[in-house]
Scaffold this active site. Structure first.
Site, mmCIF file in Angstrom:
data_model
loop_
_atom_site.group_PDB
_atom_site.id
_atom_site.type_symbol
_atom_site.label_atom_id
_atom_site.label_comp_id
_atom_site.label_asym_id
_atom_site.label_seq_id
_atom_site.Cartn_x
_atom_site.Cartn_y
_atom_site.Cartn_z
ATOM 1 N N SER A 254 -0.880 47.806 21.487
ATOM 2 C CA SER A 254 0.274 48.438 20.857
ATOM 3 C C SER A 254 1.346 48.654 21.899
ATOM 4 C CB SER A 254 -0.125 49.777 20.242
ATOM 5 O OG SER A 254 -0.311 50.726 21.286
ATOM 6 N N LYS A 255 2.452 49.208 21.459
ATOM 7 C CA LYS A 255 3.588 49.418 22.368
ATOM 8 C C LYS A 255 3.213 50.281 23.572
ATOM 9 C CE LYS A 255 7.381 48.602 19.187
ATOM 10 N NZ LYS A 255 7.149 49.100 17.819
ATOM 11 N N ARG A 256 2.162 51.078 23.408
ATOM 12 C CA ARG A 256 1.731 51.904 24.541
ATOM 13 C C ARG A 256 1.325 51.045 25.731
ATOM 14 N NH1 ARG A 256 -2.806 54.201 24.254
ATOM 15 N NH2 ARG A 256 -3.465 53.077 22.396
#
Ligand code: GLU
Ligand code: ZN
Length: 494
Positions: A254-256
């Site tokens: 994910s964007k994390r």
């Protein structure tokens, strides 16, 4: 039987690594088995739809060089391939299910359904979801609702007894009790829009899809889709749910973890061949060891049996490594064109580059090539040529193990060797040897001589190879910068 597979994204966001991996697997499977790769746009969710996402889908596939055999733009025998252009068809099929007793009209108001949900939550009822209120309406009851002008939805009659199994070639048999399948899901909304499930199943059938390769997150929809195929009396396709794409920490990517949209990767300067090669290796391998694959090779050697069951890990560093490899493998002329937009955007060269600027880029590219991981690296690597911001912190000039004193000597003596050598036209290798001897004489490491020179000339500790930097800058400018650096270090040593 001819293989027919599809990539069926919903244009509700930018294309991301997971979606691209799904597209690649479908595409390579189609090519390697002599089948057809179909692109279908699942845009039934009009609220989340955006033109930008649709453009991004086409741009991403174009950029990767993935051509679809049937789909939007190119057409094909099962078109249209955009679901919003097929709405009439979904209505027709949903109504057929009603006539066959497999589905029914439901007139419940949103208020009633909301109240029902609240009650179920409050009573902690084991049974959640629609209560089949309209499953057995009489003709009179229906007529009454119609008279009131209420527009019904169409719901699938999910059997309350028994089990449904679907087979996945990677995961094996997956079985659910029918009573655990969402009770009587909506197939057609009251405004005539189909839900994902209805449109997806009808299209896969009508488009002759033989294998469904899609993300594992769709597994929960599997039993419902099988029930739909059964209701229509159709044969379901072969399922192959793909292993998850994880970050290095074992969590879903994910964007994390970093950028996930292809647009970001394009903008930073990843090459399509690196993305294709690396992303295909996330959850697939030929023999467990071969790492480099061109698109053409994958079009031949991709086998569905070689898809892994275990989740794949997306490692940004590994992608950088592949990208560096493909940049080095790139023809200089192509690389010049590829880096040009980055130099223009940085304001280093004009939008309509002059012949002199192009000449500079032609010299810059071979010098920078070895040190670039992404195309945008060209900007920090070449900044010293275009903007001159001297390093004023004396510590930056000092290599590990050197102090301000011997760094100043190294710079003074080193610049003499360097500049006189260059003026006399000595071989670079010879000059380098002399600089190394100087280091030995001063009792410092080789870098104790090279680092101050590099920082003086390129205003940075990371840069192009020394002689390339000098040749790009010119001797006069080089001399000027070295003398300036000597001044900075002298002032510090006073
Ligand atoms: N439109 C769905 C998606 O966005 C397609 C899922 C499937 O392949 O069936 O992923
Ligand atoms: Zn109802």
């Amino acid at each position: 039987m001819e293989v027919r597979v599809r990539y069926a994204p919903s244009p509700t966001g930018l294309q991301h690594i997971g979606g691209v991996r799904t597209a690649l697997f479908n595409y390579f499977f189609a090519r390697s088995s002599g089948g057809r790769f179909i692109l279908r746009v699942e845009d039934t969710d009009r609220e989340r739809y955006s033109d930008e996402s649709l453009d991004d889908l086409y741009q991403t596939l174009d950029w990767l060089g993935i051509k679809w055999d049937e789909g939007p733009v190119v057409g094909g025998p099962c078109g249209p391939y955009i679901q919003s252009e097929r709405f009439e068809l979904y209505r027709k099929y949903a109504e057929q299910l009603v006539r066959d007793g497999k589905a029914y009209y439901c007139y419940c108001s949103p208020e009633r359904l909301e109240k029902l949900r609240a009650e179920q939550v409050a009573s902690k009822s084991e049974y959640q979801g629609y209560d089949r209120h309209c499953a057995d309406l009489t003709d009179e009851e229906r007529a009454e609702y119609e008279r009131q002008g209420i527009k019904p939805v169409i719901r699938l009659k999910v059997p309350t007894e028994g089990k449904t199994t679907f087979h996945d070639i990677l995961m094996g048999d997956i079985t659910r009790r029918n009573r655990d399948v969402s009770p009587d899901p909506i197939l057609l909304k009251s405004d005539g829009f189909p839900t994902y499930h209805l449109a997806n199943v009808i299209d896969d059938h009508l488009m002759g899809i033989t294998h469904i390769m899609r993300a594992q997150e769709w597994i929960p929809s599997g039993p419902l889709h099988i029930l739909l195929y059964e209701a229509f009396g159709w044969e379901p396709p072969v399922y192959c749910h793909l292993p998850m794409v994880m970050g290095k920490d074992g969590q879903k990517l994910s964007k994390r973890h970093g950028s996930t949209s292809l647009r970001d990767f394009r903008e930073k300067g990843y090459l399509p061949e690196a993305i294709i090669n690396y992303v295909t290796l996330v959850g697939w391998s030929l023999d467990g060891s071969t790492e480099f694959f061109s698109k053409e090779e994958l079009e031949k050697c991709f086998r569905i049996e070689n898809i892994h069951k275990a989740p794949g890990v997306f490692d940004y560093k590994k992608l950088d490594w592949f990208n560096g490899y493909y940049i080095r493998a790139c023809e200089n002329s192509r690389l010049e064109e590829l880096v040009l937009p980055y130099l223009v955007k940085a304001g280093f060269i004009g939008e309509n580059p002059s012949e002199d600027e192009l000449e500079l880029v032609r010299k810059l590219v071979p010098a920078a090539k070895e040190r670039m991981k992404v195309l945008s690296d060209i900007v920090p690597l070449s900044a010293f040529i275009f903007v001159d911001e001297p390093v004023v912190d004396a510590a930056v000039y000092c290599a590990k193990g050197s102090d301000a004193d011997n760094t100043l000597s190294a710079l003074e003596k080193g610049s003499e060797i360097l500049l006189s050598g260059l003026k006399e036209g000595r071989e670079y290798g010879k000059i380098e040897e002399d600089l190394s001897s100087l280091a030995a004489g001063l009792g410092v490491k080789v870098n104790g001589v090279f680092q101050p020179l590099r920082v003086a000339i390129t205003n940075s500790t990371v840069s192009l190879p020394l002689f390339d930097s000098i040749s790009l800058l010119g001797l006069e400018e080089t001399e000027k910068r070295i003398n300036r650096a000597i001044g900075i270090l002298e002032a510090k040593n006073e």
